[in-house]
Design a protein around this motif. Structure first.
Motif, PDB file in Angstrom:
ATOM      1  N   LEU A   1     -27.741 -27.767  65.005  1.00 21.22           N
ATOM      2  CA  LEU A   1     -27.215 -27.725  66.333  1.00 21.22           C
ATOM      3  C   LEU A   1     -27.711 -26.455  67.274  1.00 21.22           C
ATOM      4  CD1 LEU A   1     -23.618 -28.804  65.628  1.00 21.22           C
ATOM      5  CD2 LEU A   1     -25.630 -30.399  66.456  1.00 21.22           C
ATOM      6  N   GLN A   2     -27.696 -26.518  68.457  1.00 20.35           N
ATOM      7  CA  GLN A   2     -27.595 -24.963  69.095  1.00 20.35           C
ATOM      8  C   GLN A   2     -26.261 -24.585  69.124  1.00 20.35           C
ATOM      9  OE1 GLN A   2     -29.498 -25.575  72.899  1.00 20.35           O
ATOM     10  NE2 GLN A   2     -31.177 -27.021  72.112  1.00 20.35           N
ATOM     11  N   ARG A   3     -25.893 -23.366  69.594  1.00 19.02           N
ATOM     12  CA  ARG A   3     -24.599 -22.762  69.670  1.00 19.02           C
ATOM     13  C   ARG A   3     -23.975 -23.246  70.655  1.00 19.02           C
ATOM     14  NH1 ARG A   3     -24.342 -18.039  66.641  1.00 19.02           N
ATOM     15  NH2 ARG A   3     -25.890 -18.346  64.623  1.00 19.02           N
ATOM     16  N   TYR A   4     -22.579 -23.010  70.687  1.00 17.53           N
ATOM     17  CA  TYR A   4     -21.702 -23.673  71.543  1.00 17.53           C
ATOM     18  C   TYR A   4     -22.062 -23.089  72.984  1.00 17.53           C
ATOM     19  CZ  TYR A   4     -17.270 -25.326  73.307  1.00 17.53           C
ATOM     20  OH  TYR A   4     -16.367 -25.850  74.156  1.00 17.53           O
ATOM     21  N   ASP A   5     -21.999 -24.223  73.860  1.00 14.01           N
ATOM     22  CA  ASP A   5     -22.631 -24.008  75.237  1.00 14.01           C
ATOM     23  C   ASP A   5     -20.858 -24.081  75.981  1.00 14.01           C
ATOM     24  OD1 ASP A   5     -22.840 -24.514  78.079  1.00 14.01           O
ATOM     25  OD2 ASP A   5     -24.784 -25.363  77.772  1.00 14.01           O
TER      26      ASP A   5
ATOM     27  N   LYS B   1     -19.060 -27.182  77.226  1.00  9.79           N
ATOM     28  CA  LYS B   1     -18.202 -27.184  76.224  1.00  9.79           C
ATOM     29  C   LYS B   1     -18.710 -28.437  75.008  1.00  9.79           C
ATOM     30  CE  LYS B   1     -13.927 -26.436  78.855  1.00  9.79           C
ATOM     31  NZ  LYS B   1     -13.811 -25.120  78.097  1.00  9.79           N
ATOM     32  N   SER B   2     -20.065 -28.074  74.678  1.00 10.72           N
ATOM     33  CA  SER B   2     -20.786 -28.822  73.798  1.00 10.72           C
ATOM     34  C   SER B   2     -21.680 -28.268  73.165  1.00 10.72           C
ATOM     35  CB  SER B   2     -21.534 -29.951  74.638  1.00 10.72           C
ATOM     36  OG  SER B   2     -22.552 -29.407  75.491  1.00 10.72           O
ATOM     37  N   PHE B   3     -22.091 -28.834  72.001  1.00  3.18           N
ATOM     38  CA  PHE B   3     -23.117 -28.308  70.734  1.00  3.18           C
ATOM     39  C   PHE B   3     -24.248 -29.386  71.003  1.00  3.18           C
ATOM     40  CE2 PHE B   3     -19.394 -26.868  68.892  1.00  3.18           C
ATOM     41  CZ  PHE B   3     -19.570 -25.368  68.630  1.00  3.18           C
ATOM     42  N   ALA B   4     -25.463 -28.732  71.500  1.00  2.00           N
ATOM     43  CA  ALA B   4     -26.789 -29.633  71.799  1.00  2.00           C
ATOM     44  C   ALA B   4     -27.203 -29.802  70.542  1.00  2.00           C
ATOM     45  CB  ALA B   4     -27.709 -29.037  72.633  1.00  2.00           C
ATOM     46  N   ILE B   5     -27.858 -31.030  69.983  1.00  2.00           N
ATOM     47  CA  ILE B   5     -28.476 -31.292  68.898  1.00  2.00           C
ATOM     48  C   ILE B   5     -29.984 -30.942  69.150  1.00  2.00           C
ATOM     49  CG2 ILE B   5     -29.075 -33.127  67.324  1.00  2.00           C
ATOM     50  CD1 ILE B   5     -26.882 -34.757  68.439  1.00  2.00           C
ATOM     51  N   ASN B   6     -30.376 -30.197  68.113  1.00  2.00           N
ATOM     52  CA  ASN B   6     -31.981 -29.917  68.013  1.00  2.00           C
ATOM     53  C   ASN B   6     -32.743 -30.889  67.342  1.00  2.00           C
ATOM     54  OD1 ASN B   6     -31.783 -26.913  68.683  1.00  2.00           O
ATOM     55  ND2 ASN B   6     -30.967 -26.528  66.653  1.00  2.00           N
ATOM     56  N   ASP B   7     -34.131 -30.946  68.126  1.00  2.00           N
ATOM     57  CA  ASP B   7     -35.049 -31.910  67.943  1.00  2.00           C
ATOM     58  C   ASP B   7     -34.400 -33.129  67.641  1.00  2.00           C
ATOM     59  OD1 ASP B   7     -36.671 -29.446  67.536  1.00  2.00           O
ATOM     60  OD2 ASP B   7     -35.935 -29.289  65.344  1.00  2.00           O
ATOM     61  N   PHE B   8     -33.697 -33.779  68.717  1.00  2.00           N
ATOM     62  CA  PHE B   8     -33.275 -35.110  68.579  1.00  2.00           C
ATOM     63  C   PHE B   8     -33.758 -35.810  69.836  1.00  2.00           C
ATOM     64  CE2 PHE B   8     -29.878 -38.393  68.550  1.00  2.00           C
ATOM     65  CZ  PHE B   8     -30.174 -38.872  67.402  1.00  2.00           C
ATOM     66  N   SER B   9     -34.975 -36.411  69.682  1.00  2.00           N
ATOM     67  CA  SER B   9     -35.726 -36.984  70.960  1.00  2.00           C
ATOM     68  C   SER B   9     -36.678 -38.244  70.299  1.00  2.00           C
ATOM     69  CB  SER B   9     -36.583 -36.035  71.635  1.00  2.00           C
ATOM     70  OG  SER B   9     -37.805 -35.558  70.963  1.00  2.00           O
TER      71      SER B   9
ATOM     72  N   THR C   1     -14.100 -30.359  73.260  1.00  2.00           N
ATOM     73  CA  THR C   1     -13.240 -29.486  74.119  1.00  2.00           C
ATOM     74  C   THR C   1     -12.354 -28.803  73.384  1.00  2.00           C
ATOM     75  OG1 THR C   1     -12.029 -31.460  74.645  1.00  2.00           O
ATOM     76  CG2 THR C   1     -13.818 -31.175  76.109  1.00  2.00           C
ATOM     77  N   ASP C   2     -11.984 -29.123  72.106  1.00  2.00           N
ATOM     78  CA  ASP C   2     -10.898 -28.640  71.318  1.00  2.00           C
ATOM     79  C   ASP C   2     -11.215 -27.280  71.099  1.00  2.00           C
ATOM     80  OD1 ASP C   2      -8.256 -28.588  69.767  1.00  2.00           O
ATOM     81  OD2 ASP C   2      -9.560 -28.166  68.161  1.00  2.00           O
ATOM     82  N   GLU C   3     -10.918 -26.192  71.371  1.00  2.00           N
ATOM     83  CA  GLU C   3     -11.326 -24.780  70.860  1.00  2.00           C
ATOM     84  C   GLU C   3     -11.151 -24.663  69.418  1.00  2.00           C
ATOM     85  OE1 GLU C   3     -10.453 -20.047  71.746  1.00  2.00           O
ATOM     86  OE2 GLU C   3      -9.865 -21.623  73.348  1.00  2.00           O
ATOM     87  N   ALA C   4     -10.196 -24.808  68.936  1.00  2.00           N
ATOM     88  CA  ALA C   4     -10.115 -24.582  67.182  1.00  2.00           C
ATOM     89  C   ALA C   4     -11.281 -25.473  66.809  1.00  2.00           C
ATOM     90  CB  ALA C   4      -8.883 -25.295  66.762  1.00  2.00           C
ATOM     91  N   ARG C   5     -11.577 -26.590  67.000  1.00  2.00           N
ATOM     92  CA  ARG C   5     -12.707 -27.395  66.414  1.00  2.00           C
ATOM     93  C   ARG C   5     -14.175 -26.880  66.636  1.00  2.00           C
ATOM     94  NH1 ARG C   5     -13.043 -32.233  64.047  1.00  2.00           N
ATOM     95  NH2 ARG C   5     -11.231 -31.070  62.769  1.00  2.00           N
ATOM     96  N   ALA C   6     -14.149 -26.335  67.870  1.00  2.00           N
ATOM     97  CA  ALA C   6     -15.340 -25.819  68.535  1.00  2.00           C
ATOM     98  C   ALA C   6     -15.548 -24.341  67.742  1.00  2.00           C
ATOM     99  CB  ALA C   6     -15.343 -25.487  70.051  1.00  2.00           C
TER     100      ALA C   6
END
Length: 254
Positions: free
Chosen positions: A153-157, A161-169, A198-203
């Motif tokens: 994953l990429q770092r938190y945006d 409010k999301s984590f983008a997946i690397n190399d998923f195409s 969206t949950d900060e604790a999980r992020a």
């Protein structure tokens, strides 16, 4: 087979253009001109699409069989070997299985011996098993691919409010070291770009794994749609993606 499919899609696009043009001519004079023009522009493919590989690929993907989103996750079988991909390839391609070629990849004993009589005996013994594996793959098109890495994953945006997946195409493919001649690729990876958290604790928890370079697991659940004979590749429709920690706890899914 692939070229024939693309040609069929190109012909379909051409007929679609012709049909669309005819519909525009038959539009009643009293219809709102702006609404009719907007609908036609949205529905009609462009002539440029006939020469646009990306547009043609999307059109081809739209013609492939689709999986059932209601399929339970426990009905998906895990793919962790290139041999499984090989058997699925011949199951979906409907081509005669090249037993000698498969045996060379599948059996160390067959590959190592130079005795033609022993090879024939081994091949005779292997053939029912090969047929069984291909038949099983034909009836087991819902598959799960498990990937483990600390750089999934990429770092938190914070804005999205999301984590983008690397190399998923769809441009990338997956292979397994035991048999890398047969590969997996996706047709709709763009529909699964990032995990919304969206949950900060999980992020914070997920970000903690990333900052410490601890491995995470990515489970991709998919439906095997077709086999591409031009590169021995299975086309997968992604149905669900889950992010898990090393203990198997689900951290996010989509």
């Amino acid at each position: 087979m692939k070229n024939a499919t693309i040609l069929a899609v190109q012909i379909a696009l051409a007929f679609s253009l012709a049909a669309c043009s005819k519909k525009q001519e038959e539009t009643p004079a009293g219809a709102p001109a702006a609404a009719a023009a907007a609908a036609a522009a949205a529905a009609a493919p462009s002539l440029a699409d006939l020469h646009n590989p990306e547009a043609v690929n999307k059109a081809v993907a739209a013609t492939l069989p689709k999986g059932d989103p209601a399929t339970p996750l426990n009905a998906y079988r895990k793919i962790d070997s290139g041999h499984q991909v090989m058997f699925m390839y011949y199951a979906l391609s409907n081509m005669p299985a090249p037993y000698d070629e498969i045996a060379k990849t599948y059996s160390d004993e067959y590959r190592r011996t130079s005795d033609s009589f022993k090879q024939r005996d081994i091949l005779k013994a292997l053939q029912p098993r090969i047929d069984g594996e291909i038949a099983g793959a034909k009836n087991g098109r819902y598959v799960m691919v498990d990937q483990q890495d600390s750089r999934l994953l990429q770092r938190y945006d914070f804005e999205k409010k999301s984590f983008a997946i690397n190399d998923f195409s769809d441009d990338r493919y997956t292979f397994f070291n035991d048999n890398s001649q047969y590969t997996l690729a996706t047709t709709n990876a763009a529909d699964f770009p990032a995990f919304k958290v969206t949950d900060e604790a999980r992020a914070r928890e997920i970000e903690g794994y990333l900052s410490a370079y601890k491995p995470l697991r990515l489970e991709t659940y998919a439906y095997a749609q077709d086999a591409d004979p031009s590169n021995r590749r299975i086309k997968l429709q992604v149905m669900k993606v889950r992010l898990l920690d090393a203990r198997g706890t689900v951290l996010a899914e989509m």
